[in-house]
Design a protein around this motif. Structure first.
Motif, PDB file in Angstrom:
ATOM      1  N   GLY A 131      49.851 108.881  46.228  1.00 36.28           N
ATOM      2  CA  GLY A 131      50.715 109.397  47.173  1.00 36.28           C
ATOM      3  C   GLY A 131      50.134 109.430  48.528  1.00 36.28           C
ATOM      4  O   GLY A 131      50.648 109.114  49.756  1.00 36.28           O
ATOM      5  N   TYR A 132      49.002 109.908  48.741  1.00 34.28           N
ATOM      6  CA  TYR A 132      48.294 109.914  50.096  1.00 34.28           C
ATOM      7  C   TYR A 132      47.967 108.628  50.312  1.00 34.28           C
ATOM      8  O   TYR A 132      47.732 108.262  51.600  1.00 34.28           O
ATOM      9  N   ALA A 133      47.530 107.632  49.441  1.00 33.17           N
ATOM     10  CA  ALA A 133      47.276 106.143  49.902  1.00 33.17           C
ATOM     11  C   ALA A 133      48.389 105.765  50.365  1.00 33.17           C
ATOM     12  O   ALA A 133      48.258 104.819  51.411  1.00 33.17           O
ATOM     13  N   LEU A 134      49.455 105.733  49.987  1.00 34.19           N
ATOM     14  CA  LEU A 134      50.858 105.251  50.534  1.00 34.19           C
ATOM     15  C   LEU A 134      50.976 105.766  51.794  1.00 34.19           C
ATOM     16  O   LEU A 134      51.441 105.041  52.921  1.00 34.19           O
ATOM     17  N   ALA A 135      50.960 107.059  51.993  1.00 30.59           N
ATOM     18  CA  ALA A 135      50.964 107.731  53.374  1.00 30.59           C
ATOM     19  C   ALA A 135      50.066 107.118  54.343  1.00 30.59           C
ATOM     20  O   ALA A 135      50.486 106.873  55.388  1.00 30.59           O
ATOM     21  N   GLY A 136      48.840 107.042  53.887  1.00 28.26           N
ATOM     22  CA  GLY A 136      47.749 106.596  54.827  1.00 28.26           C
ATOM     23  C   GLY A 136      47.999 105.169  55.129  1.00 28.26           C
ATOM     24  O   GLY A 136      47.839 104.834  56.374  1.00 28.26           O
ATOM     25  N   ALA A 137      48.551 104.516  54.274  1.00 28.46           N
ATOM     26  CA  ALA A 137      48.656 103.043  54.664  1.00 28.46           C
ATOM     27  C   ALA A 137      49.948 102.756  55.769  1.00 28.46           C
ATOM     28  O   ALA A 137      49.757 102.024  56.741  1.00 28.46           O
ATOM     29  N   ALA A 138      50.848 103.589  55.558  1.00 29.05           N
ATOM     30  CA  ALA A 138      51.948 103.399  56.655  1.00 29.05           C
ATOM     31  C   ALA A 138      51.846 104.150  57.886  1.00 29.05           C
ATOM     32  O   ALA A 138      51.994 103.455  58.701  1.00 29.05           O
ATOM     33  N   THR A 173      57.067 101.222  59.277  1.00 27.16           N
ATOM     34  CA  THR A 173      56.113 100.954  58.085  1.00 27.16           C
ATOM     35  C   THR A 173      56.382 101.951  57.181  1.00 27.16           C
ATOM     36  O   THR A 173      56.081 101.781  56.025  1.00 27.16           O
ATOM     37  N   ALA A 174      56.913 103.260  57.344  1.00 28.53           N
ATOM     38  CA  ALA A 174      57.151 103.999  56.418  1.00 28.53           C
ATOM     39  C   ALA A 174      58.409 103.472  55.596  1.00 28.53           C
ATOM     40  O   ALA A 174      58.261 103.616  54.172  1.00 28.53           O
ATOM     41  N   VAL A 179      55.636 110.874  53.868  1.00 28.24           N
ATOM     42  CA  VAL A 179      54.899 109.592  54.487  1.00 28.24           C
ATOM     43  C   VAL A 179      55.498 109.450  55.898  1.00 28.24           C
ATOM     44  O   VAL A 179      55.067 109.254  56.780  1.00 28.24           O
ATOM     45  N   LEU A 180      56.995 109.947  56.229  1.00 32.15           N
ATOM     46  CA  LEU A 180      57.667 109.800  57.442  1.00 32.15           C
ATOM     47  C   LEU A 180      56.922 111.036  58.472  1.00 32.15           C
ATOM     48  O   LEU A 180      56.443 110.477  59.705  1.00 32.15           O
ATOM     49  N   MET A 181      56.441 111.970  57.844  1.00 32.48           N
ATOM     50  CA  MET A 181      55.873 113.020  58.794  1.00 32.48           C
ATOM     51  C   MET A 181      54.372 112.463  59.270  1.00 32.48           C
ATOM     52  O   MET A 181      53.962 112.671  60.302  1.00 32.48           O
ATOM     53  N   ALA A 182      53.699 111.753  58.201  1.00 29.87           N
ATOM     54  CA  ALA A 182      52.644 111.332  58.641  1.00 29.87           C
ATOM     55  C   ALA A 182      52.521 110.306  59.400  1.00 29.87           C
ATOM     56  O   ALA A 182      51.769 110.023  60.554  1.00 29.87           O
ATOM     57  N   VAL A 183      53.504 109.461  59.345  1.00 32.60           N
ATOM     58  CA  VAL A 183      53.740 108.264  60.309  1.00 32.60           C
ATOM     59  C   VAL A 183      54.139 108.691  61.789  1.00 32.60           C
ATOM     60  O   VAL A 183      53.559 108.132  62.964  1.00 32.60           O
TER      61      VAL A 183
END
Length: 751
Positions: free
Chosen positions: A497-504, A516-517, A533-537
């Motif tokens: 899940g962190y890899a997905l958030a990092g990629a986006a 990208t999210a 993911v949206l918050m990370a983006v």
């Protein structure tokens, strides 16, 4: 006018023929069955042929023909644009799938050669390096020999075109073959060069749309409509992304964020329709080829659905976004600096100007040597393809916990069921290999962007961000092996899940996009991490957009393309800047009472494309514009007979037919910078006059809006040839755009 009495049986037909022989003379035709023989009884006057009269079931055939005509009318009421968009989506899906099919065969051949060549390290090294070097050299040489516009991703140039600037031959169909062949060779190098296809495919889609538009105009015979053409190009950009990732939603949003500053709702529907057709066809071809059982996402994940993350983990996701934002700023700065160095360095600039394939081969040799699996490539997971990189990084199991008490051996051959083995080394551990991967790929990606060949740069940064997220996720999983306690329940941490958030987050920060999210969700088929993911983006974009231009804007700066930048601040003080502060006051005007000798002197001494026309020298009331070419043509024409003693002036050649263009839009000195900037962006303008109570007092072009400083009026690059520029209070404009120049004679070889 006579009518046939009956049609039902043979008697009626005989009587009809008798009437015909008496009252109708028919001209001989090549086919006697096509002769007009009469009118239907009770009809409005439609002629009837012998074929229809004697053919079987005339009423049924007439009903079918009427139904087809009705269907044709209903279909064309929808509009031919929708058929155009559907055709565009299907064509790009076929091209994308065919390209993937060919690339897969070439990559498998390379792996077979590396595997079967023997145990000699020299032969294995040569098989690993010579293959991509040859492909990259051919890609660069072939594409550049046909057209110089086929290199790079193409998105920076498309942004410039959609802003109203004409780049000659950039969308010509002859670039299509060079771009397809070059991109196929680039992607066939696999993870050795580590490049993608998103940007070039957007360029290819826009080229096809422009070509279909030209064919449609020639077929229908209608005049060219620039507004409609831009609508099709924006929709085509969405198709390019959708047919790469089978992601229509993110494709449309990506085209909105990247390609245009203002977006029409009408383009929104067009883009969705074309992108959906393309994505559906792209995945349907995989089902037809027995690669998939049904239409699914490209990178399927198996994240926990009931409790994918605990509430305290939101903080770590936001922190991950901040880290991605900081690293993206470093990447963007280093990438833009290195691109500028390559362009200005005496050795590299000469090499790129004279022998692009040689530079490409040298860069490919460096990258291939580093990724050689028995060497440094052992710590870079170099045996994995780009698809396998993402599949392994999105694994929801913690590699650190799995290797805490055991040390799995490194397999001699790639194990498709345990791709994560490629990331493990007993001495380096998971954290060592991931960190080494990030450090090495950081500068390797920057080097790869300087190779003058068709290539995309979105997928590499997407994988790079996934590696950042994986590293953070593995660290958290090791720090909390049982999981984080929330509400009395403990759930293990999923590093995938962190890899997905990092990629986006990282890809969104580099491109300055939020879509990208959504792309991450469409790629994986799961939306369980939507909020983190949206918050990370958002966190990554907040840092990146405040510090650095996007990847595409940075390329525009290096290439010195004419593109209007954004306004850096929306503070209250920025709204106090008005047109009077930065407009060009030294404008050349032509009055109707100007003598022709003076008009000829002004026209021949300047290279401006248009001149402001005023009512008289005293009033300076603006009445329109007149083109330089029209003035030259009128001055060269044979003058009419003039009255004796009358001085010839500009009014005389205007009355003789020299076209005058009215000014439909103008600014006032009190217009704010924000209003002027929005007009230039929204209407794709190049220049506007400034009037006060109808009097022409100045002009504003891209030069003035961009706010150049430190350059004299003579040195100032002109985008519209309306005149020079004077300085003003332009501190709120990004300084990195002030050095951009349109008048660049250097080849556009960079990304």
């Amino acid at each position: 006018m006579w009518e046939v009495a009956a049609w039902g049986g043979p008697c009626g037909r005989v009587r009809a023929l008798e009437q015909l022989t008496k009252g109708l003379s028919v001209c001989p035709l090549s086919d006697p069955m096509e002769e007009l023989v009469g009118l239907r009884e009770g009809s409005s006057g439609s002629p009837v042929s012998l074929r229809e009269l004697w053919g079987p079931c005339p009423r049924v055939r007439r009903s079918i023909r009427g139904g087809l005509e009705w269907l044709k009318q209903k279909l064309f009421r929808v509009g031919e644009d929708w058929y155009f968009l559907m055709t565009l989506g299907v064509l790009m899906a076929l091209i994308s799938y065919t390209m993937n099919f060919a690339i897969g065969r070439v990559v498998r051949a390379h792996k077979w050669l590396y595997r079967e060549i023997g145990d000699s390290h020299l032969l294995r090294y040569l098989s690993w390096t010579v293959y991509p070097v040859a492909l990259v050299s051919f890609s660069s040489g072939f594409s550049q020999s046909i057209t110089p516009f086929s290199g790079g991703s193409g998105i920076p140039e498309l942004k410039t075109i959609l802003s109203g600037v004409v780049l000659e031959d950039y969308l010509d169909i002859k670039n299509f073959g060079a771009k397809v062949a070059g991109l196929t060779c680039t992607l066939a190098t696999g993870s050795t060069i580590f490049l993608g296809k998103v940007g070039p495919f957007v360029h290819l889609s826009v080229m096809i749309a422009a070509y279909l538009g030209r064919v449609h105009i020639k077929t229908i015979g209608e005049s060219e409509n620039k507004s409609k053409q831009n609508e099709m190009l924006v929709a085509a950009a969405a198709v390019g992304v959708a047919t790469v990732f089978a992601a229509p939603f993110s494709g449309v949003l990506f085209s909105i964020e990247v390609m245009s500053s203002h977006f029409s709702v009408w383009d929104y529907w067009r883009g969705f329709f074309a992108a959906t057709c393309g994505a559906f066809m792209f995945r349907l071809l995989a089902v037809f080829n027995s690669e998939q059982e049904t239409i699914t996402s490209l990178y399927k994940t198996n994240f926990r659905v009931d409790v994918p993350f605990d509430l305290p983990e939101i903080f770590f996701f936001v922190a991950l976004g901040a880290i991605c934002g900081i690293l993206s700023c470093a990447y963007l700065f280093c990438q833009r600096t290195f691109l500028g160095f390559v362009k200005t360095n005496r050795v590299t600039s000469k090499l790129l100007a004279t022998s692009k394939p040689l530079y490409s081969a040298l860069a490919a040799l460096v990258l291939a040597s580093i990724t050689y699996p028995p060497g440094v490539g052992r710590f870079l997971a170099s045996r994995l393809s780009m698809r396998e990189h993402l599949d392994s990084l999105f694994d929801n199991h913690s590699w650190a916990l799995m290797t805490r008490n055991s040390s799995p051996p490194w397999p001699q051959e790639l194990d498709p069921q345990n791709l994560w083995f490629e990331w493990y080394h007993p001495r380096f551990t998971i954290f060592g290999t991931l960190t080494f991967f990030l450090v090495m790929k950081f500068w390797m990606l920057i080097l790869a962007t300087t190779i003058p060949m068709p290539a995309g740069y979105f997928m590499p940064i997407f994988i790079f961000g996934a590696a950042i997220g994986r590293l953070i996720g593995e660290a958290l999983a090791l720090a909390f092996p049982e999981g984080i306690v929330a509400g009395g329940v403990t759930n293990p941490i999923m590093p995938g899940g962190y890899a997905l958030a990092g990629a986006a987050a990282f890809s969104g920060a580099v491109t300055h996009t939020i879509s990208t999210a959504l792309l991450a969700f469409e790629l994986t088929g799961q939306i369980v991490h939507a909020l983190p993911v949206l918050m990370a983006v958002l966190a990554a974009n907040a840092i990146a957009q405040s510090c650095q231009p996007s990847f595409y804007d940075g390329t525009i700066i290096v290439k010195k393309l004419p593109y209007l930048p954004w306004i850096r601040g929306r503070k209250i003080s920025s709204h106090r800047v008005i047109v009077e502060h930065f407009m060009n006051r030294t404008i050349a005007t032509l009055a109707k009472d100007t003598p022709l000798e003076e008009v000829a002197r002004i026209v021949t001494s300047t290279d401006m494309a248009k001149f402001f026309l005023v009512e008289s020298t005293e009033s300076q009331i603006l009445v329109g514009t007149v083109g330089r070419a029209h003035l030259v043509q009128a001055l060269q024409a044979e003058p009419p007979s003039w009255a004796s003693g009358r001085q010839r002036c500009l009014q005389d050649i205007l009355a003789g037919g020299c076209p005058l263009e009215p000014v439909t839009l103008q600014l006032t000195p009190e217009t704010s910078l924000h209003q002027a900037h929005n007009l230039f962006e929204l209407l794709n303008l190049q220049s506007l006059p400034v009037t006060s109570l109808g009097r022409a007092v100045g002009s504003v072009s891209w030069v003035e809006v961009r706010g150049p400083q430190g350059q004299s009026q003579a040195e100032e690059p002109s985008f519209s040839r309306w005149g020079g520029c004077v300085g003003g209070d332009t501190s709120i404009l990004p300084s990195k755009f002030r050095e951009a120049s349109l008048d660049s004679d250097e080849p556009h070889f960079l990304a």
